[in-house]
Design an enzyme around this catalytic site. Structure first.
Site, PDB file in Angstrom:
ATOM      1  NE  ARG A   1      21.833 -42.849  24.384  1.00 53.26           N
ATOM      2  CZ  ARG A   1      22.524 -41.961  23.666  1.00 53.26           C
ATOM      3  NH1 ARG A   1      22.321 -40.660  23.844  1.00 53.26           N
ATOM      4  NH2 ARG A   1      23.424 -42.367  22.804  1.00 53.26           N
TER       5      ARG A   1
ATOM      6  NE  ARG B   1      27.885 -43.218  19.366  1.00 50.81           N
ATOM      7  CZ  ARG B   1      26.962 -43.292  20.322  1.00 50.81           C
ATOM      8  NH1 ARG B   1      26.790 -44.439  20.990  1.00 50.81           N
ATOM      9  NH2 ARG B   1      26.213 -42.263  20.615  1.00 50.81           N
TER      10      ARG B   1
ATOM     11  NE  ARG C   1      28.341 -36.763  15.748  1.00 47.28           N
ATOM     12  CZ  ARG C   1      27.190 -36.967  16.390  1.00 47.28           C
ATOM     13  NH1 ARG C   1      26.148 -36.204  16.163  1.00 47.28           N
ATOM     14  NH2 ARG C   1      27.097 -37.932  17.272  1.00 47.28           N
TER      15      ARG C   1
ATOM     16  CE  LYS D   1      26.028 -34.101  21.674  1.00 51.05           C
ATOM     17  NZ  LYS D   1      26.585 -35.276  22.388  1.00 51.05           N
TER      18      LYS D   1
ATOM     19  NE  ARG E   1      21.503 -44.053  19.855  1.00 55.91           N
ATOM     20  CZ  ARG E   1      22.000 -42.818  19.858  1.00 55.91           C
ATOM     21  NH1 ARG E   1      21.321 -41.829  20.418  1.00 55.91           N
ATOM     22  NH2 ARG E   1      23.168 -42.574  19.304  1.00 55.91           N
TER      23      ARG E   1
HETATM   24  P1  ADP Z   1      23.849 -37.071  24.249  1.00 57.62           P
HETATM   25  O1  ADP Z   1      22.682 -36.445  23.522  1.00 57.62           O
HETATM   26  O2  ADP Z   1      24.932 -36.059  24.580  1.00 57.62           O
HETATM   27  O3  ADP Z   1      24.416 -38.276  23.569  1.00 57.62           O
HETATM   28  P2  ADP Z   1      21.807 -37.916  26.197  1.00 57.62           P
HETATM   29  O4  ADP Z   1      21.090 -36.631  26.495  1.00 57.62           O
HETATM   30  O5  ADP Z   1      21.130 -38.899  25.319  1.00 57.62           O
HETATM   31  O6  ADP Z   1      23.318 -37.586  25.651  1.00 57.62           O
HETATM   32  O7  ADP Z   1      22.155 -38.586  27.598  1.00 57.62           O
HETATM   33  C1  ADP Z   1      22.847 -39.853  27.679  1.00 57.62           C
HETATM   34  C2  ADP Z   1      22.283 -40.671  28.839  1.00 57.62           C
HETATM   35  O8  ADP Z   1      22.629 -40.037  30.074  1.00 57.62           O
HETATM   36  C3  ADP Z   1      20.754 -40.814  28.861  1.00 57.62           C
HETATM   37  O9  ADP Z   1      20.433 -42.085  29.349  1.00 57.62           O
HETATM   38  C4  ADP Z   1      20.301 -39.708  29.822  1.00 57.62           C
HETATM   39  O10 ADP Z   1      19.082 -40.065  30.466  1.00 57.62           O
HETATM   40  C5  ADP Z   1      21.466 -39.678  30.810  1.00 57.62           C
HETATM   41  N1  ADP Z   1      21.761 -38.332  31.343  1.00 57.62           N
HETATM   42  C6  ADP Z   1      21.812 -37.164  30.658  1.00 57.62           C
HETATM   43  N2  ADP Z   1      22.164 -36.143  31.474  1.00 57.62           N
HETATM   44  C7  ADP Z   1      22.352 -36.681  32.705  1.00 57.62           C
HETATM   45  C8  ADP Z   1      22.736 -36.158  33.992  1.00 57.62           C
HETATM   46  N3  ADP Z   1      23.028 -34.851  34.156  1.00 57.62           N
HETATM   47  N4  ADP Z   1      22.825 -37.010  35.021  1.00 57.62           N
HETATM   48  C9  ADP Z   1      22.563 -38.317  34.844  1.00 57.62           C
HETATM   49  N5  ADP Z   1      22.188 -38.883  33.688  1.00 57.62           N
HETATM   50  C10 ADP Z   1      22.088 -38.080  32.615  1.00 57.62           C
HETATM   51  P1  AMP Z   2      23.783 -39.069  18.038  1.00 56.60           P
HETATM   52  O1  AMP Z   2      22.329 -39.381  18.145  1.00 56.60           O
HETATM   53  O2  AMP Z   2      24.084 -37.607  17.982  1.00 56.60           O
HETATM   54  O3  AMP Z   2      24.597 -39.811  19.094  1.00 56.60           O
HETATM   55  O4  AMP Z   2      24.255 -39.651  16.617  1.00 56.60           O
HETATM   56  C1  AMP Z   2      24.173 -41.027  16.321  1.00 56.60           C
HETATM   57  C2  AMP Z   2      24.932 -41.325  15.032  1.00 56.60           C
HETATM   58  O5  AMP Z   2      24.321 -40.627  13.933  1.00 56.60           O
HETATM   59  C3  AMP Z   2      26.401 -40.889  15.008  1.00 56.60           C
HETATM   60  O6  AMP Z   2      27.274 -41.836  15.615  1.00 56.60           O
HETATM   61  C4  AMP Z   2      26.644 -40.754  13.499  1.00 56.60           C
HETATM   62  O7  AMP Z   2      26.777 -42.024  12.886  1.00 56.60           O
HETATM   63  C5  AMP Z   2      25.316 -40.147  13.017  1.00 56.60           C
HETATM   64  N1  AMP Z   2      25.319 -38.670  13.047  1.00 56.60           N
HETATM   65  C6  AMP Z   2      24.502 -37.868  13.795  1.00 56.60           C
HETATM   66  N2  AMP Z   2      24.757 -36.580  13.538  1.00 56.60           N
HETATM   67  C7  AMP Z   2      25.760 -36.555  12.631  1.00 56.60           C
HETATM   68  C8  AMP Z   2      26.493 -35.515  11.986  1.00 56.60           C
HETATM   69  N3  AMP Z   2      26.237 -34.215  12.234  1.00 56.60           N
HETATM   70  N4  AMP Z   2      27.460 -35.867  11.106  1.00 56.60           N
HETATM   71  C9  AMP Z   2      27.738 -37.159  10.826  1.00 56.60           C
HETATM   72  N5  AMP Z   2      27.101 -38.187  11.420  1.00 56.60           N
HETATM   73  C10 AMP Z   2      26.111 -37.891  12.309  1.00 56.60           C
END
Ligand code: ADP
Ligand code: AMP
Length: 214
Positions: free
Chosen positions: A127, A171, A88, A13, A160
């Site tokens: 990541r 999660r 969420r 995302k 992270r």
């Molecule tokens: P989210 O915001 O849904 O948690 P991220 O955008 O942070 O996900 O992506 C999670 C991990 O996957 C990151 O390390 C990112 O670089 C990698 N990633 C995201 N999209 C792709 C893709 N289409 N193919 C391969 N790796 C990806």
């Molecule tokens: P994310 O970066 O979206 O993976 O979020 C990391 C963490 O932040 C989550 O596991 C939650 O602990 C918190 N968080 C982010 N967005 C929300 C939300 N909309 N509601 C509740 N917790 C959130």
């Protein structure tokens, strides 16, 4: 246009939203990024959120709503908005509807990114994130030019604390229990819900994402 991105942690995302927002000049609102910034700044909210985030639990709805409402004050009323990681819970979705109504806006599109769990776990294990500018990399799939250093701002990349296998599993459960029901919730609303397969390369997913919000 107000667009909501749904999908499990690691589905991409943030990666997709950042690209689209950059190229269209839209506002990318990631509540995860806002919370991490609050933690870095040592604010009261950041301190309250810390334990929930590290355990992979959701931060209480009331804290999130205050955070979003505050952030939206600085966003131009006509700007396109991509909500990433928010709402969420159905309670958050209901409150968001109210907040948008106050400024005569509404959710136009809900994009649901989908990928198998194995893909998510692999992506999250690799990541690396820049705590300074929020850029996201992957040691297996999209590494930075220099190991451990952010290409964009030179910051020191981190794995992270909530990207460990155990917390990732939790999660994913939290997503299934509390966030996935939002898909059906939005399907019953007048927003259009579009599903996008997200297990392919970043460029392919971006093309489908663009088609979904057109
Ligand atoms: P989210 O915001 O849904 O948690 P991220 O955008 O942070 O996900 O992506 C999670 C991990 O996957 C990151 O390390 C990112 O670089 C990698 N990633 C995201 N999209 C792709 C893709 N289409 N193919 C391969 N790796 C990806
Ligand atoms: P994310 O970066 O979206 O993976 O979020 C990391 C963490 O932040 C989550 O596991 C939650 O602990 C918190 N968080 C982010 N967005 C929300 C939300 N909309 N509601 C509740 N917790 C959130």
């Amino acid at each position: 246009m107000v667009i909501i991105l749904l999908g499990p942690p690691g589905v991409g995302k943030g990666t997709q939203a950042a690209r689209l927002a950059d190229s269209e000049g839209w506002e990318h609102v990631s509540t995860g990024d806002l919370l991490r910034a609050a933690r870095r700044d040592g604010t009261e909210l950041g301190k309250k959120a810390q334990a929930f985030m590290d355990a992979g639990e959701l931060v209480p709805d009331s804290l999130i709503l205050d955070l979003v409402r505050d952030h939206l004050k600085g966003v131009a009323p006509e700007a396109g908005i991509l909500f990433d990681g928010f709402p969420r819970t159905t309670a958050q979705a209901e409150k968001l509807g109210g907040v948008l109504k106050e400024v005569r806006r509404k959710v136009g599109r809900v994009v649901v990114f989908e990928a198998p769990d194995e893909t998510l776990v692999q992506r999250l294990s690799g990541r690396r994130s820049c705590p300074d500018c929020g850029a996201v990399y992957n040691v297996h799939l999209s590494p930075p030019k220099q190991e451990g250093v952010c290409d964009r701002c030179g910051g020191k990349l981190v794995h992270r604390a909530d990207d460990t296998p155990e917390t990732v599993r939790h999660r994913l459960e939290v997503y299934q229990e509390l966030t996935q029901p939002l898909i059906a919730w939005y399907e019953k609303s007048d927003a259009r819900v579009v599903r996008v397969p997200a297990d392919g390369p970043v460029d392919d997913v971006q093309a489908d994402f663009r088609a979904a919000v057109r």
